[in-house]
Design a protein around this motif. Structure first.
Motif, PDB file in Angstrom:
ATOM      1  N   PRO A  10       0.923  -1.130   0.006  1.00  0.00           N
ATOM      2  CA  PRO A  10       0.038   0.013   0.092  1.00  0.00           C
ATOM      3  C   PRO A  10       0.781   1.382  -0.240  1.00  0.00           C
ATOM      4  CG  PRO A  10       0.226  -0.949   2.165  1.00  0.00           C
ATOM      5  CD  PRO A  10       0.715  -1.944   1.533  1.00  0.00           C
ATOM      6  N   TRP A 117      -3.450  -2.124  -8.013  1.00  0.00           N
ATOM      7  CA  TRP A 117      -4.975  -2.027  -7.766  1.00  0.00           C
ATOM      8  C   TRP A 117      -5.518  -0.840  -7.179  1.00  0.00           C
ATOM      9  CZ3 TRP A 117      -3.797  -7.529  -5.081  1.00  0.00           C
ATOM     10  CH2 TRP A 117      -3.606  -8.595  -6.076  1.00  0.00           C
ATOM     11  N   THR A 118      -6.774  -0.663  -7.495  1.00  0.00           N
ATOM     12  CA  THR A 118      -7.291   0.576  -6.954  1.00  0.00           C
ATOM     13  C   THR A 118      -8.167   0.249  -5.672  1.00  0.00           C
ATOM     14  OG1 THR A 118      -7.539   1.622  -9.186  1.00  0.00           O
ATOM     15  CG2 THR A 118      -8.995   2.425  -7.570  1.00  0.00           C
ATOM     16  N   PRO A 119      -7.812   0.572  -4.639  1.00  0.00           N
ATOM     17  CA  PRO A 119      -8.541   0.240  -3.465  1.00  0.00           C
ATOM     18  C   PRO A 119      -9.830   0.806  -3.240  1.00  0.00           C
ATOM     19  CG  PRO A 119      -6.811   2.096  -2.884  1.00  0.00           C
ATOM     20  CD  PRO A 119      -6.664   1.862  -4.339  1.00  0.00           C
ATOM     21  N   THR A 121     -11.937   3.393  -1.817  1.00  0.00           N
ATOM     22  CA  THR A 121     -11.787   4.544  -0.691  1.00  0.00           C
ATOM     23  C   THR A 121     -12.636   5.189  -0.352  1.00  0.00           C
ATOM     24  OG1 THR A 121     -11.174   5.997  -2.727  1.00  0.00           O
ATOM     25  CG2 THR A 121      -9.416   4.711  -1.848  1.00  0.00           C
ATOM     26  N   LEU A 132      -7.791  -2.794   0.622  1.00  0.00           N
ATOM     27  CA  LEU A 132      -7.493  -3.784  -0.542  1.00  0.00           C
ATOM     28  C   LEU A 132      -7.756  -5.241   0.091  1.00  0.00           C
ATOM     29  CD1 LEU A 132      -4.178  -2.521  -2.259  1.00  0.00           C
ATOM     30  CD2 LEU A 132      -6.355  -2.698  -3.207  1.00  0.00           C
ATOM     31  N   THR A 133      -8.510  -5.964  -0.685  1.00  0.00           N
ATOM     32  CA  THR A 133      -8.767  -7.319  -0.221  1.00  0.00           C
ATOM     33  C   THR A 133      -8.480  -8.160  -1.307  1.00  0.00           C
ATOM     34  OG1 THR A 133     -11.052  -7.006  -0.661  1.00  0.00           O
ATOM     35  CG2 THR A 133     -10.273  -6.779   1.609  1.00  0.00           C
ATOM     36  N   PRO A 137     -13.211  -7.029  -4.388  1.00  0.00           N
ATOM     37  CA  PRO A 137     -13.944  -5.661  -4.343  1.00  0.00           C
ATOM     38  C   PRO A 137     -14.945  -5.497  -3.297  1.00  0.00           C
ATOM     39  CG  PRO A 137     -14.334  -6.612  -6.418  1.00  0.00           C
ATOM     40  CD  PRO A 137     -13.591  -7.926  -5.680  1.00  0.00           C
ATOM     41  N   SER A 140     -13.788  -5.528  -0.082  1.00  0.00           N
ATOM     42  CA  SER A 140     -13.196  -4.027   0.189  1.00  0.00           C
ATOM     43  C   SER A 140     -14.082  -2.875   0.407  1.00  0.00           C
ATOM     44  CB  SER A 140     -12.051  -3.728  -1.005  1.00  0.00           C
ATOM     45  OG  SER A 140     -11.281  -4.719  -1.229  1.00  0.00           O
TER      46      SER A 140
END
Length: 408
Positions: A10, A117-119, A121, A132-133, A137, A140
């Motif tokens: 991250p 990867w886009t977390p 947010t 992030l998982t 998604p 997440s």
């Protein structure tokens, strides 16, 4: 080990003024672009078409839109790229270019082929939460939502330690049920060093405070009766000047018979920053909790809130009871339990019908809520016989009868 089984590292990208390329102008771009705009990125959108929302961002000058498909070399000078077109070949080619140029690349069509990867947010009070998982998604997003909601409503305690300004927040705690305090009020409570609480504030919230928070019962500050407000003002100023974040937790709303303005004026005179957080007034919430609407079509087009802390014949009274008696709408009285008999007599004397329905709601919105009904002619006797105690809200008017069908 499969590279895709290794957890992502991250990091927060500082993209302000740096070139970011977004390929594709569809729904994925529409979701991703606002955060990139907020980050101050120099955004280039490459797509033959775009959704109306994305097009509006281009028209507003938030990004540059090149109306065409991807071409080799489009990632020259880019720091970050979002690949989100419907063309699988173009996505693969752009991903290969990003790899060759060592540009972090997010792919909406193939997370395993992406280098970033886009977390999920969310933001609250200057805090960015990114979750992030791996390949889940939805999980997440669920974790993100839980954390952000906890920060917003104060159930997740994360007090500030840097950049916090000492001062006082006058927080309206609502009518008594701890769930009825505002999100802002609950968050400020979670960040407080000192809480000076009224007896009528939502007391259950005090049990949730961390052990280091000093809780002061305003009813037990040593003073004579005439000096009550002055002593509270002095306590607020003293703790704020010591560099503490102070919450003055009041019942209802600070400015509805709460003497909040007196405290705000004292703080301003002392040069102490003060924030006022409105609260749900018991004058409307308690009747509602008892099934009584303060207004109702065809019954009452206005409602009046009045303090009953002094009797109608008291020279200190500022209330024109004669004028109130002539109104046809709802009358809501606070702090009137001890003098309700005298008030009812004054209203009848000035023309309000003796058979006007009255409801008295004690400890409204709490587990101890209790309602008794009467008329103006009988309310004084009923309050005595039923041993009604403050705090209680008294409602006078035909809306009381309307609400009997959904009495709680």
């Amino acid at each position: 080990m499969d590279r895709n089984d290794v957890p992502a590292y991250p990091v927060g990208l500082r993209l302000s003024g740096r070139r970011v390329v977004v390929l594709g102008g569809g729904q994925v771009a529409q979701r991703r672009l606002p955060s990139l705009v907020a980050a101050g990125a120099d955004i280039v959108l490459i797509s033959p078409s775009a959704t109306p929302s994305v097009e509006a961002m281009a028209d507003a000058g938030e990004l540059r839109w090149e109306r065409r498909g991807y071409r080799a070399g489009d990632l020259d000078g880019a720091w970050y790229v979002v690949v989100a077109t419907g063309d699988a070949e173009a996505n693969a080619a752009a991903s290969e270019e990003a790899e060759a140029r060592r540009v972090w690349c997010v792919r909406s069509d193939d997370a395993d082929a992406a280098t970033a990867w886009t977390p999920a947010t969310g933001r609250s009070e200057g805090v960015t939460v990114a979750v992030l998982t791996g390949r889940d998604p939805r999980r997440s997003a669920a974790v993100r939502d839980a954390v952000v909601e906890g920060l917003r409503d104060g159930t997740l305690i994360a007090p500030r330690h840097r950049g916090r300004t000492a001062g006082v927040a006058l927080v309206g705690g609502g009518p008594g049920d701890p769930d009825l305090i505002t999100v802002r009020g609950r968050r400020l409570l979670a960040e407080a060093d000192v809480v000076i609480a009224d007896r009528l504030g939502p007391r259950d919230l005090l049990d949730e405070l961390p052990p280091h928070v000093e809780v002061i019962d305003a009813a037990k500050i040593p003073y004579g009766r005439a000096m009550a407000q002055e002593a509270i003002n002095a306590a607020l100023i003293e703790h704020a000047k010591a560099g503490k974040a102070v919450v003055r937790l009041k019942g209802g709303d600070p400015f509805v018979f709460g003497r909040g303005m007196e405290e705000a004026e004292a703080l301003a005179e002392a040069g102490i920053p003060c924030e006022v957080v409105p609260g749900i007034s018991s004058s409307i919430s308690v009747p509602g909790a008892a099934g009584i609407p303060v207004t109702h079509r065809g019954v009452a087009h206005e409602f009046t809130v009045v303090s009953g802390h002094v009797a109608p014949d008291d020279p200190r009274s500022l209330v024109d009871w004669g004028a109130l008696a002539k109104l046809r709408g709802t009358l809501v009285m606070l702090m009137a339990v001890e003098r309700v008999g005298a008030i009812a007599a004054a209203l009848i004397e000035h023309g309000r019908g003796a058979d006007t329905p009255v409801a008295v709601i004690q400890e409204g919105t709490t587990a101890a809520q209790r309602r008794v009904d009467a008329t103006l002619a009988t309310v004084g006797q009923v309050v005595t016989e039923e041993a009604i105690r403050p705090p209680a809200v008294i409602v006078v008017g035909e809306v009381v009868a309307v609400g009997r069908g959904i009495r709680r």
